[in-house]
Scaffold this motif. Structure first.
Motif, PDB file in Angstrom:
ATOM      1  N   TYR A 198     -67.248  56.046   7.020  1.00  0.00           N
ATOM      2  CA  TYR A 198     -65.910  55.656   6.616  1.00  0.00           C
ATOM      3  C   TYR A 198     -65.182  55.036   7.892  1.00  0.00           C
ATOM      4  N   GLU A 199     -65.451  55.556   9.103  1.00  0.00           N
ATOM      5  CA  GLU A 199     -64.960  54.850  10.356  1.00  0.00           C
ATOM      6  C   GLU A 199     -65.266  53.299  10.153  1.00  0.00           C
ATOM      7  N   LYS A 200     -66.794  53.147  10.128  1.00  0.00           N
ATOM      8  CA  LYS A 200     -67.343  51.751   9.909  1.00  0.00           C
ATOM      9  C   LYS A 200     -66.669  50.955   8.883  1.00  0.00           C
ATOM     10  N   VAL A 201     -66.355  51.366   7.777  1.00  0.00           N
ATOM     11  CA  VAL A 201     -65.759  50.738   6.658  1.00  0.00           C
ATOM     12  C   VAL A 201     -64.238  50.382   7.206  1.00  0.00           C
ATOM     13  N   GLY A 238     -60.964  37.475  10.850  1.00  0.00           N
ATOM     14  CA  GLY A 238     -60.515  38.423  12.079  1.00  0.00           C
ATOM     15  C   GLY A 238     -59.590  39.386  11.643  1.00  0.00           C
ATOM     16  N   HIS A 239     -59.610  39.728  10.569  1.00  0.00           N
ATOM     17  CA  HIS A 239     -58.557  40.959  10.199  1.00  0.00           C
ATOM     18  C   HIS A 239     -59.418  42.124   9.855  1.00  0.00           C
ATOM     19  N   PRO A 240     -59.277  43.205  10.714  1.00  0.00           N
ATOM     20  CA  PRO A 240     -59.919  44.366  10.105  1.00  0.00           C
ATOM     21  C   PRO A 240     -59.535  44.986   8.958  1.00  0.00           C
ATOM     22  N   LEU A 241     -60.478  45.645   8.300  1.00  0.00           N
ATOM     23  CA  LEU A 241     -59.872  45.984   7.060  1.00  0.00           C
ATOM     24  C   LEU A 241     -58.851  47.064   7.165  1.00  0.00           C
ATOM     25  N   GLY A 242     -59.006  48.165   7.947  1.00  0.00           N
ATOM     26  CA  GLY A 242     -58.006  49.207   8.432  1.00  0.00           C
ATOM     27  C   GLY A 242     -56.664  48.466   8.503  1.00  0.00           C
ATOM     28  N   ASN A 243     -56.712  47.098   9.220  1.00  0.00           N
ATOM     29  CA  ASN A 243     -54.971  46.815   9.470  1.00  0.00           C
ATOM     30  C   ASN A 243     -54.439  46.398   8.000  1.00  0.00           C
ATOM     31  N   LEU A 244     -55.409  45.760   7.058  1.00  0.00           N
ATOM     32  CA  LEU A 244     -54.753  45.496   5.773  1.00  0.00           C
ATOM     33  C   LEU A 244     -54.391  46.688   5.017  1.00  0.00           C
ATOM     34  N   ILE A 245     -55.134  47.657   5.231  1.00  0.00           N
ATOM     35  CA  ILE A 245     -54.704  48.981   4.450  1.00  0.00           C
ATOM     36  C   ILE A 245     -53.322  49.661   4.838  1.00  0.00           C
ATOM     37  N   PHE A 247     -56.710  60.882   5.892  1.00  0.00           N
ATOM     38  CA  PHE A 247     -58.138  60.943   6.656  1.00  0.00           C
ATOM     39  C   PHE A 247     -58.157  62.306   7.366  1.00  0.00           C
ATOM     40  N   HIS A 248     -57.458  63.250   7.296  1.00  0.00           N
ATOM     41  CA  HIS A 248     -57.385  64.612   7.962  1.00  0.00           C
ATOM     42  C   HIS A 248     -57.522  64.659   9.235  1.00  0.00           C
ATOM     43  N   THR A 249     -56.478  64.006   9.916  1.00  0.00           N
ATOM     44  CA  THR A 249     -56.402  63.715  11.431  1.00  0.00           C
ATOM     45  C   THR A 249     -55.851  64.829  12.107  1.00  0.00           C
ATOM     46  N   THR A 250     -56.200  65.404  13.195  1.00  0.00           N
ATOM     47  CA  THR A 250     -55.807  66.403  13.892  1.00  0.00           C
ATOM     48  C   THR A 250     -54.673  66.022  14.759  1.00  0.00           C
ATOM     49  N   LEU A 282     -52.192  51.452  15.904  1.00  0.00           N
ATOM     50  CA  LEU A 282     -51.871  52.443  15.214  1.00  0.00           C
ATOM     51  C   LEU A 282     -53.417  52.749  14.541  1.00  0.00           C
ATOM     52  N   ARG A 283     -54.235  51.586  14.030  1.00  0.00           N
ATOM     53  CA  ARG A 283     -55.519  51.925  13.416  1.00  0.00           C
ATOM     54  C   ARG A 283     -56.597  52.470  14.526  1.00  0.00           C
ATOM     55  N   ASN A 284     -56.584  52.096  15.523  1.00  0.00           N
ATOM     56  CA  ASN A 284     -57.331  52.737  16.579  1.00  0.00           C
ATOM     57  C   ASN A 284     -57.213  54.344  16.819  1.00  0.00           C
ATOM     58  N   VAL A 285     -55.747  54.659  16.923  1.00  0.00           N
ATOM     59  CA  VAL A 285     -55.439  56.087  16.984  1.00  0.00           C
ATOM     60  C   VAL A 285     -55.849  56.778  15.929  1.00  0.00           C
ATOM     61  N   LEU A 286     -55.689  56.278  14.712  1.00  0.00           N
ATOM     62  CA  LEU A 286     -55.827  57.090  13.474  1.00  0.00           C
ATOM     63  C   LEU A 286     -57.355  57.428  13.380  1.00  0.00           C
ATOM     64  N   VAL A 287     -58.224  56.363  13.927  1.00  0.00           N
ATOM     65  CA  VAL A 287     -59.721  56.713  13.821  1.00  0.00           C
ATOM     66  C   VAL A 287     -60.070  57.756  14.980  1.00  0.00           C
ATOM     67  N   ALA A 288     -59.421  57.727  16.000  1.00  0.00           N
ATOM     68  CA  ALA A 288     -59.736  58.562  16.995  1.00  0.00           C
ATOM     69  C   ALA A 288     -59.338  60.024  16.845  1.00  0.00           C
ATOM     70  N   LEU A 289     -58.182  60.371  16.008  1.00  0.00           N
ATOM     71  CA  LEU A 289     -57.789  61.436  15.724  1.00  0.00           C
ATOM     72  C   LEU A 289     -58.485  61.929  14.191  1.00  0.00           C
ATOM     73  N   SER A 290     -59.120  61.269  13.609  1.00  0.00           N
ATOM     74  CA  SER A 290     -59.586  61.701  12.331  1.00  0.00           C
ATOM     75  C   SER A 290     -60.933  62.298  12.599  1.00  0.00           C
ATOM     76  N   ASP A 291     -61.250  63.164  11.473  1.00  0.00           N
ATOM     77  CA  ASP A 291     -62.918  63.556  11.507  1.00  0.00           C
ATOM     78  C   ASP A 291     -63.406  62.839  10.270  1.00  0.00           C
TER      79      ASP A 291
END
Length: 325
Positions: free
Chosen positions: A72-75, A89-96, A118-121, A58-67
């Protein structure tokens, strides 16, 4: 004129390439994402927070669809170092995603909030609102439990199915998932791991039935490389055969196949150790199973890996949509 509705089904890493290009088109997008991952960060989080659906895909899809800006993506994608104790080993996005899921009462609710934040399309739906466990039955009768364990068994997979992780209830699709499939003009499967990214979604009975009933064009983006422990020695025709057999009938309308060659000795197998060789072509077998086969150069070489060129794939998908109007 109404914008075409396109639903993309699979796992986060594979379908993100398609979604990133698709969001630049004038279409209504919905991503339906697997929740059977039990490895890595997602696996650790779902062990510690029961009822959490694994957040990694879900995290990777969120980044792919977000502008979101690149910073911010790097964070959001930052992964804690190996020596960071419980956070290792935990990505910050997973914890969020995990925290907001707990706050909102479900991962489904969390994703609806995060898509606005994240203003996703487009929309993002976990395929189920409950964590699922993937079961693989091999041709020798052995059954392996857990997505992360399947590739470790030496054998050929005959079929897979999913069960709810913490009870015996029947796996159910998340809200709006079935309606999204039925109301779509096109449903795109993949690219992504056949048995561990695509089929776990289809094995939720409501989703499989919706794919059989929808009037949408169903397009399958076949993988470029075979995958260790899953699709060794598979041709493109074998991939389609497995998809059809799991739903009990042919349902795919179009298959997109890459015909460009990965240069010999190009792949970095230390980094991409799950990949083996290029998927072999069996165009006669494909034509017996599906009405339309599109073979073209969809290859993108990057950092020692072989990927789909999302723009080239989406251009073909948009042409199909135009013809169907």
């Amino acid at each position: 004129m109404r914008r075409p509705k396109i639903a993309v089904i699979g796992g986060g890493t594979g379908i993100s390439v398609i979604l990133d290009s698709l969001r630049k088109k004038d279409v209504d997008i919905a991503a339906i994402v697997t929740v059977a991952d039990d490895g890595g960060s997602s696996g650790e989080l779902r062990k510690n927070i029961q009822q959490l659906t694994p957040p990694g895909d879900l995290r990777n899809v969120l980044v792919a669809l977000s502008d979101m800006p690149k910073f911010y993506e790097k964070v959001f994608q930052y992964r804690f170092a190996d020596g960071d104790g419980p956070l290792s080993g935990h990505p910050l996005g997973n914890l969020i995603i995990a925290g907001i899921s707990e706050m909102q009462g479900s991962t489904y609710n969390a994703m609806q909030l995060l898509t606005k934040f994240f203003h996703t399309t487009g929309k993002i739906y976990p395929s189920s609102d409950q964590p699922l466990t993937l079961h693989a039955v091999f041709t020798d009768g052995v059954e392996v439990v857990g997505e992360s364990q399947i590739a470790n068994y030496q054998g050929m997979i005959e079929r897979v199915y999913v069960k709810q992780t913490y009870n015996e209830d029947k796996p159910r699709a998340s809200r709006k998932v079935v309606r999204t499939i039925l109301e779509s003009d096109m449903v795109v499967l993949g690219p992504g791991s056949l048995f561990t990214s695509i089929l776990p979604n289809l094995m939720i009975e409501e989703i499989g039935q919706a794919l059989l009933e929808t009037e949408a064009e169903i397009a399958y983006v076949c993988n470029i490389m075979t995958q260790r422990g899953e699709t060794e020695h598979f041709s493109d025709s074998d991939h389609v055969r497995v998809l059809h057999s799991h739903l009990g009938q042919a349902f795919i309308d179009t298959v997109l196949v890459n015909i460009d060659q990965v240069p010999q000795d190009y792949m970095d197998y230390n980094q991409f150790d799950e990949y083996l060789v290029q998927v072999e072509h069996d165009f006669e077998g494909l034509r017996k199973q599906v009405p339309r086969v599109i073979s073209s150069n969809f290859l993108r070489l990057e950092d020692g890996g072989a990927f789909h060129d999302g723009q080239l794939v989406v251009d073909e998908l948009m042409q199909i949509i135009q013809v169907r109007k």
